[in-house]
Scaffold this motif. Structure first.
Motif, PDB file in Angstrom:
ATOM      1  N   TRP A  92       0.508  -8.378 -11.282  1.00 24.89           N
ATOM      2  CA  TRP A  92       1.659  -8.047 -10.441  1.00 24.89           C
ATOM      3  C   TRP A  92       2.717  -7.159 -11.068  1.00 24.89           C
ATOM      4  CZ3 TRP A  92       1.753  -9.139  -5.362  1.00 24.89           C
ATOM      5  CH2 TRP A  92       0.798 -10.071  -4.899  1.00 24.89           C
ATOM      6  N   ARG A  93       3.265  -6.302 -10.233  1.00 28.26           N
ATOM      7  CA  ARG A  93       4.505  -5.582 -10.520  1.00 28.26           C
ATOM      8  C   ARG A  93       5.560  -6.104  -9.543  1.00 28.26           C
ATOM      9  NH1 ARG A  93       5.900  -0.241 -11.032  1.00 28.26           N
ATOM     10  NH2 ARG A  93       7.085  -1.308 -12.626  1.00 28.26           N
ATOM     11  N   PRO A  94       6.836  -6.145  -9.945  1.00 24.98           N
ATOM     12  CA  PRO A  94       7.870  -6.522  -8.991  1.00 24.98           C
ATOM     13  C   PRO A  94       7.986  -5.448  -7.899  1.00 24.98           C
ATOM     14  CG  PRO A  94       8.843  -5.684 -11.019  1.00 24.98           C
ATOM     15  CD  PRO A  94       7.359  -5.784 -11.266  1.00 24.98           C
ATOM     16  N   ALA A  95       8.525  -5.831  -6.740  1.00 24.74           N
ATOM     17  CA  ALA A  95       8.799  -4.844  -5.693  1.00 24.74           C
ATOM     18  C   ALA A  95       9.654  -3.725  -6.284  1.00 24.74           C
ATOM     19  CB  ALA A  95       9.539  -5.509  -4.539  1.00 24.74           C
ATOM     20  N   HIS A  96       9.319  -2.478  -5.947  1.00 25.57           N
ATOM     21  CA  HIS A  96      10.061  -1.363  -6.553  1.00 25.57           C
ATOM     22  C   HIS A  96      10.095  -0.147  -5.654  1.00 25.57           C
ATOM     23  CE1 HIS A  96       5.822  -1.042  -7.764  1.00 25.57           C
ATOM     24  NE2 HIS A  96       5.997   0.274  -7.738  1.00 25.57           N
ATOM     25  N   LEU A  97      11.196   0.612  -5.795  1.00 27.39           N
ATOM     26  CA  LEU A  97      11.340   1.938  -5.199  1.00 27.39           C
ATOM     27  C   LEU A  97      11.107   2.939  -6.318  1.00 27.39           C
ATOM     28  CD1 LEU A  97      14.781   1.302  -3.440  1.00 27.39           C
ATOM     29  CD2 LEU A  97      12.525   1.253  -2.325  1.00 27.39           C
ATOM     30  N   HIS A  98      10.281   3.959  -6.074  1.00 24.63           N
ATOM     31  CA  HIS A  98      10.127   5.048  -7.045  1.00 24.63           C
ATOM     32  C   HIS A  98      11.054   6.188  -6.663  1.00 24.63           C
ATOM     33  CE1 HIS A  98       6.291   3.895  -9.089  1.00 24.63           C
ATOM     34  NE2 HIS A  98       5.988   3.327  -7.936  1.00 24.63           N
ATOM     35  N   LEU A  99      11.638   6.851  -7.670  1.00 26.27           N
ATOM     36  CA  LEU A  99      12.509   7.999  -7.407  1.00 26.27           C
ATOM     37  C   LEU A  99      12.326   9.092  -8.447  1.00 26.27           C
ATOM     38  CD1 LEU A  99      14.962   5.362  -6.824  1.00 26.27           C
ATOM     39  CD2 LEU A  99      15.322   7.332  -5.338  1.00 26.27           C
ATOM     40  N   TYR A 141       0.825  -1.215   0.000  1.00 27.55           N
ATOM     41  CA  TYR A 141       0.000   0.000   0.000  1.00 27.55           C
ATOM     42  C   TYR A 141       0.856   1.261   0.000  1.00 27.55           C
ATOM     43  CZ  TYR A 141      -4.037  -2.948   0.958  1.00 27.55           C
ATOM     44  OH  TYR A 141      -5.013  -3.890   0.870  1.00 27.55           O
ATOM     45  N   TYR A 142       0.389   2.278  -0.761  1.00 24.84           N
ATOM     46  CA  TYR A 142       1.045   3.590  -0.822  1.00 24.84           C
ATOM     47  C   TYR A 142       0.295   4.561   0.077  1.00 24.84           C
ATOM     48  CZ  TYR A 142       3.755   2.302  -4.972  1.00 24.84           C
ATOM     49  OH  TYR A 142       4.633   1.711  -5.836  1.00 24.84           O
ATOM     50  N   SER A 143       1.026   5.341   0.880  1.00 25.65           N
ATOM     51  CA  SER A 143       0.368   6.367   1.686  1.00 25.65           C
ATOM     52  C   SER A 143      -0.354   7.349   0.759  1.00 25.65           C
ATOM     53  CB  SER A 143       1.375   7.097   2.579  1.00 25.65           C
ATOM     54  OG  SER A 143       2.417   7.685   1.835  1.00 25.65           O
TER      55      SER A 143
END
Ligand code: MBD
Ligand code: FE
Length: 282
Positions: free
Chosen positions: A217-224, A162-164
């Motif tokens: 599904w999307r793979p686990a990811h960090l957005h920047l 979940y995204y805040s």
């Protein structure tokens, strides 16, 4: 944005993403009359071609109409477009960039996340679930010059995906921050590794996925988003080597250069990884 009384439904996150997109400032008209004519005509002609080649029936035409109407009612146009279309727009937009690779922004960016010093921990709840991750590196220009005060904005999902601001009951800025690099362009961000992300299955995009026999599904990811004075901003995502769905991301947003291989942390628990960003001059 969702409130704490709402459920984590496709419509709640979809409508929050639609409201956020509506607030985004955009500069002027997107295109000339001639270009709109070209693009809209070719899009419509491509649909005609599909109807003829596959002999689309009235039942299928009505199902499409109903589905398109429902996508809007669920607020899922940002989700649909960012999952199935944005990766090609990004490819075209950045094809001549020399510095670090970028990839799609997706529907869950929020501007103006809290500013943090060059070494910082992202805002998180006490006992936030997930393996601790130290993400560190340096921001330079393509000629190798360090970029002091570069801004490294990071946002990512929690261990439940979940995204805040797009799911109920999360603190406003949970796992979102703007880290300001030091006078050598270096930064060190303490966070947790996010989990793989399943796009909402209970809305129109989920209906399409189920009807077509795809996965969500999307793979686990960090957005920047990484930016510095007089340089082009990079919007990107980073993934984790060996993680599920690296090879079959539903949003087709993985590139080999964007896959991290964290190692065991040298201090404390969890993992650490170094990743440098190279920005093109503006
Ligand atoms: C996401 O978290 C995301 O990054 C994209 C591209 C689409 C849906 C959810
Ligand atoms: Fe995401």
């Amino acid at each position: 944005m969702t409130t704490s009384t709402e459920q984590a439904t496709a419509a709640a996150s979809g409508n929050a993403a639609t409201a956020a997109f509506a607030q985004k400032s955009r500069s002027g008209a997107a295109s000339s009359t001639e270009r709109v004519d070209t693009l809209a005509s070719e899009l419509i002609a491509a649909v005609h071609d599909i109807v003829r080649r596959h002999k689309v029936t009235y039942a299928e035409y009505d199902a499409l109409k109903a589905w398109l109407i429902q996508v809007g009612m669920d607020g899922e146009w940002p989700l649909f477009l960012d999952v199935w279309i944005e990766h090609v727009v990004e490819e075209v937009a950045n094809e001549s960039r020399e510095g670090s690779k970028g990839t799609i922004e997706g529907p869950y960016y929020v501007p103006d996340a809290p500013e943090l010093p060059a070494e910082a921990t992202l805002p998180m709840r006490p006992g936030e679930q997930g393996t601790p991750l130290l993400f560190q590196g340096q921001v330079t220009s393509v000629d190798g010059t360090p970029l002091p005060g570069a801004r490294v904005e990071m946002w990512h999902a929690d261990d439940d995906g979940y995204y805040s601001q797009y799911a109920p009951e999360l603190p406003e800025w949970n796992l979102r921050g703007t880290v300001v690099a030091d006078d050598t362009g270096r930064f060190a961000i303490h966070t947790i590794e996010p989990a793989p992300y399943q796009i909402p299955t209970d809305g129109s995009c989920g209906n399409l996925i189920a009807a077509a026999g795809w996965h969500a599904w999307r793979p686990a990811h960090l957005h920047l988003k990484v930016s510095a004075a007089d340089h082009q901003l990079i919007t990107t995502q980073l993934y984790f080597k060996g993680g599920s769905h690296i090879e079959d991301d539903i949003a087709q947003a993985v590139k080999p250069e964007l896959v991290l291989a964290p190692t065991k942390a040298t201090n404390g628990t969890g993992h650490e990884v170094t990743y440098d960003f190279v920005l093109d001059p503006a």
